[in-house]
Scaffold this motif. Sequence first.
Motif, mmCIF file in Angstrom:
data_model
loop_
_atom_site.group_PDB
_atom_site.id
_atom_site.type_symbol
_atom_site.label_atom_id
_atom_site.label_comp_id
_atom_site.label_asym_id
_atom_site.label_seq_id
_atom_site.Cartn_x
_atom_site.Cartn_y
_atom_site.Cartn_z
ATOM 1 N N PHE A 9 -40.630 26.367 14.522
ATOM 2 C CA PHE A 9 -39.657 27.459 14.586
ATOM 3 C C PHE A 9 -38.457 27.068 15.453
ATOM 4 C CE2 PHE A 9 -38.114 31.315 16.753
ATOM 5 C CZ PHE A 9 -37.701 32.047 15.652
ATOM 6 N N LEU A 10 -38.713 26.463 16.626
ATOM 7 C CA LEU A 10 -37.629 26.050 17.512
ATOM 8 C C LEU A 10 -36.773 24.953 16.887
ATOM 9 C CD1 LEU A 10 -39.524 26.037 20.933
ATOM 10 C CD2 LEU A 10 -37.832 27.704 20.141
ATOM 11 N N LYS A 11 -37.426 24.015 16.168
ATOM 12 C CA LYS A 11 -36.667 22.950 15.510
ATOM 13 C C LYS A 11 -35.750 23.516 14.430
ATOM 14 C CE LYS A 11 -40.046 19.237 16.241
ATOM 15 N NZ LYS A 11 -41.023 18.328 15.573
ATOM 16 N N VAL A 12 -36.255 24.474 13.658
ATOM 17 C CA VAL A 12 -35.442 25.084 12.603
ATOM 18 C C VAL A 12 -34.258 25.835 13.214
ATOM 19 C CG1 VAL A 12 -35.434 26.831 10.777
ATOM 20 C CG2 VAL A 12 -37.338 25.233 10.949
ATOM 21 N N MET A 13 -34.507 26.613 14.274
ATOM 22 C CA MET A 13 -33.426 27.348 14.943
ATOM 23 C C MET A 13 -32.381 26.400 15.503
ATOM 24 S SD MET A 13 -34.013 30.656 14.747
ATOM 25 C CE MET A 13 -33.102 31.360 16.118
ATOM 26 N N PHE A 14 -32.824 25.305 16.137
ATOM 27 C CA PHE A 14 -31.896 24.328 16.702
ATOM 28 C C PHE A 14 -31.055 23.671 15.608
ATOM 29 C CE2 PHE A 14 -30.965 19.925 17.984
ATOM 30 C CZ PHE A 14 -30.208 20.167 19.132
ATOM 31 N N ALA A 15 -31.701 23.312 14.483
ATOM 32 C CA ALA A 15 -30.973 22.672 13.384
ATOM 33 C C ALA A 15 -29.917 23.614 12.798
ATOM 34 C CB ALA A 15 -31.961 22.237 12.302
ATOM 35 N N MET A 16 -30.279 24.873 12.629
ATOM 36 C CA MET A 16 -29.328 25.831 12.047
ATOM 37 C C MET A 16 -28.150 26.082 12.983
ATOM 38 S SD MET A 16 -31.995 28.553 10.344
ATOM 39 C CE MET A 16 -30.726 29.503 9.528
ATOM 40 N N PHE A 17 -28.410 26.212 14.285
ATOM 41 C CA PHE A 17 -27.313 26.409 15.243
ATOM 42 C C PHE A 17 -26.433 25.164 15.337
ATOM 43 C CE2 PHE A 17 -29.619 30.072 17.156
ATOM 44 C CZ PHE A 17 -28.560 30.970 17.159
ATOM 45 N N SER A 18 -27.020 23.977 15.209
ATOM 46 C CA SER A 18 -26.228 22.743 15.246
ATOM 47 C C SER A 18 -25.279 22.664 14.057
ATOM 48 C CB SER A 18 -27.161 21.527 15.259
ATOM 49 O OG SER A 18 -28.003 21.546 16.385
ATOM 50 N N ILE A 19 -25.804 23.027 12.872
ATOM 51 C CA ILE A 19 -24.964 23.011 11.668
ATOM 52 C C ILE A 19 -23.823 24.020 11.794
ATOM 53 C CG2 ILE A 19 -24.945 23.488 9.190
ATOM 54 C CD1 ILE A 19 -27.843 22.434 9.122
ATOM 55 N N LEU A 20 -24.173 25.216 12.279
ATOM 56 C CA LEU A 20 -23.144 26.246 12.451
ATOM 57 C C LEU A 20 -22.097 25.827 13.489
ATOM 58 C CD1 LEU A 20 -25.315 29.485 12.352
ATOM 59 C CD2 LEU A 20 -23.657 28.749 10.642
ATOM 60 N N LEU A 21 -22.527 25.149 14.549
ATOM 61 C CA LEU A 21 -21.596 24.689 15.575
ATOM 62 C C LEU A 21 -20.602 23.686 15.003
ATOM 63 C CD1 LEU A 21 -20.840 24.767 18.590
ATOM 64 C CD2 LEU A 21 -22.434 22.865 18.937
ATOM 65 N N LEU A 22 -21.088 22.756 14.170
ATOM 66 C CA LEU A 22 -20.203 21.774 13.547
ATOM 67 C C LEU A 22 -19.222 22.443 12.588
ATOM 68 C CD1 LEU A 22 -22.775 18.921 12.804
ATOM 69 C CD2 LEU A 22 -20.988 18.926 14.547
ATOM 70 N N VAL A 23 -19.738 23.404 11.798
ATOM 71 C CA VAL A 23 -18.856 24.110 10.860
ATOM 72 C C VAL A 23 -17.807 24.921 11.623
ATOM 73 C CG1 VAL A 23 -18.771 25.886 9.052
ATOM 74 C CG2 VAL A 23 -20.616 24.199 9.058
ATOM 75 N N GLY A 24 -18.244 25.589 12.706
ATOM 76 C CA GLY A 24 -17.301 26.369 13.515
ATOM 77 C C GLY A 24 -16.250 25.501 14.163
ATOM 78 N N PHE A 25 -16.653 24.310 14.650
ATOM 79 C CA PHE A 25 -15.697 23.386 15.256
ATOM 80 C C PHE A 25 -14.667 22.908 14.226
ATOM 81 C CE2 PHE A 25 -14.521 19.049 16.629
ATOM 82 C CZ PHE A 25 -13.934 19.375 17.854
ATOM 83 N N TYR A 26 -15.160 22.653 12.984
ATOM 84 C CA TYR A 26 -14.256 22.251 11.905
ATOM 85 C C TYR A 26 -13.258 23.368 11.592
ATOM 86 C CZ TYR A 26 -12.679 21.176 7.163
ATOM 87 O OH TYR A 26 -11.906 20.954 6.056
ATOM 88 N N GLY A 27 -13.733 24.628 11.535
ATOM 89 C CA GLY A 27 -12.839 25.749 11.269
ATOM 90 C C GLY A 27 -11.839 25.968 12.390
ATOM 91 N N PHE A 28 -12.261 25.715 13.649
ATOM 92 C CA PHE A 28 -11.361 25.877 14.793
ATOM 93 C C PHE A 28 -10.233 24.854 14.732
ATOM 94 C CE2 PHE A 28 -10.167 24.769 19.157
ATOM 95 C CZ PHE A 28 -9.716 26.000 19.604
ATOM 96 N N ILE A 29 -10.580 23.591 14.369
ATOM 97 C CA ILE A 29 -9.558 22.539 14.277
ATOM 98 C C ILE A 29 -8.565 22.844 13.155
ATOM 99 C CG2 ILE A 29 -9.185 20.104 13.733
ATOM 100 C CD1 ILE A 29 -11.800 19.494 15.149
ATOM 101 N N LYS A 30 -9.101 23.286 12.023
ATOM 102 C CA LYS A 30 -8.255 23.571 10.873
ATOM 103 C C LYS A 30 -7.530 24.909 11.009
ATOM 104 C CE LYS A 30 -9.212 19.916 8.393
ATOM 105 N NZ LYS A 30 -8.152 18.936 8.025
ATOM 106 N N GLY A 31 -7.927 25.703 11.985
ATOM 107 C CA GLY A 31 -7.295 27.013 12.158
ATOM 108 C C GLY A 31 -7.676 28.008 11.080
#
Length: 561
Positions: A9-31
């Motif tokens: 359960f913790l591994k799945v939660m960590f993986a999902m938050f990591s993916i979301l963090l990368l996507v959010g960082f990409y959206g922040f850079i692109k505005g």
Amino acid sequence: MANELKRLFLKVMFAMFSILLLVGFYGFIKGNRYIYWGVIISSILILLSGITAIFWIKLCKFCAPIFIRTLIKVSNNLSPIVNYLNNTRIIGPILSWCVKVTFFFWFIVLLLGDALIRVILSRATGIHKESGFHYSPVNASDINFQPLGLFENGEELEMNKRLYGDFFPHYNKKLALSLAMASKLAYEDVPIIQSELEKSGYDMNSFKPIAYRNVCGYIAEKDDNIILVFRGSNPLNIQNCLTDIRALLCKIESSTRGPMGLVHEGFYEALGEDLNESPPESQATIELSNASLVKTFETIFGALKTVMFFALQSMVTHIHDPVDHRYLGEDARFISAYSQATRWITKLCKEAEEDNEQEKNNDPGNERSNDVRQRKSKKCLYITGHSLGGGLATVFLAKLFQHNSPLLNNFSGIYTYGQPNIGDNDFAKIFGPEIGKKMFHHAYNNDVVTRVPMWAPYSNPPGNLVYMDASFSIYIYPPDPVTNLPIPVRKISYLHLSGILNLNVIRRMKNESWLRIFLRIMFPFFINDHFPGDYARAIREGTLERVIVGLPGQVGGFEKV
């Protein structure tokens, strides 16, 4: 198991938050504010889902002791009421029949929807790690298949032989547990069976799955021991149920032994006869020609007609005479289960004799090693099965008697679990006291299958009755020493505090999986007591209390062993 689920359960939660963090960082850079806000909302939803899941897990864990204490109180309060109803002449029998009718109605509903229910259940049963196949719904609540392959004599067996001599039944508790696991394993797909047998040290070159129409099983060898295992009824499989309910008795005879009594028609015919040749498989031949436009259309319509006729004929055959697809092989349609089993076991025995003869020729002078080789060359054959598989195992042994098979010299024991009644008194007596000492049919508590068919002239299975109660106390009832008739298992009281209202069961529930508890709630106690996992657990954790000679309830026999 709980710690593994937490880590997953913790591994799945960590993986999902990591993916979301990368996507959010990409959206922040692109505005891109849509991506940015989408990530925030998704993170909140995932966090809420995780908190909700943890809350429910903690709640269930907190409520489990309360649930068990509540069941104990209900059981204690209902006990005097149930005892009173059992002693009434009218109300008690009426309520008992209401329970039976209600169960029968729901059982018919389940049979009619068997295919859909099996598809749904297979998604919730978990996956076997080594093979990647889903577990059978029968074993999903208890996926432990070890130990397998325990053939050494236990201390109890050796002690009993010294105390009581050859009269004492040759019951081996370790072997009984091992064969119970083998019978339980038979419900799985072939890759799971192979994986578990290989893990236990079986020779996989000797492994052979048996499939004949809707009868399945397997053969395997370890050291000098061969096991023949028949599978019980596939859960909610209406074809297996049709075999079970063909309960008319047919008369069987042997050219050397004479009449052998009456036996269950469905079980006897399910194993088939020993045929020397196999009928050819049905085939359809299609010829097409494009010599002209007219000829092309003629051959096309002729081919369609042939295909439709072949499809209709095949569907009727498979509905009337089905083959289990999980064990499907080239022998499944035409070579009987009896022939497949006897031929393969004979092959294994002959190979051992040939190896022994070759060793003897290479070293003819060593008499001591020759004696050892002679003992090792004789394979020990054990036959086993649960439910329908137990009935087939006993009928298979009867067929060996009927045909005076040389494999009787290798027969070392038959252990069945939850098997139904399969013949009359004459059938039960044909094996004699010498073979009877090696025959054991186990009945766990209120398992209804061990009591059916209950009408005359059906008798209990031949050999020794091994009865295990709800407290896992084990009692062995040898056949009547005078008549050689088997001892009947006690009747079921349908107005009885059993299942989740039995104090012994309630105390064990805290160590059971959620699925097993769910099944205990959904199914009546006399069906829950039929699960192969409960038979294996009762033998593993149980204590052999007594061997009782005579009818149940009589004083006498062997005291605690």
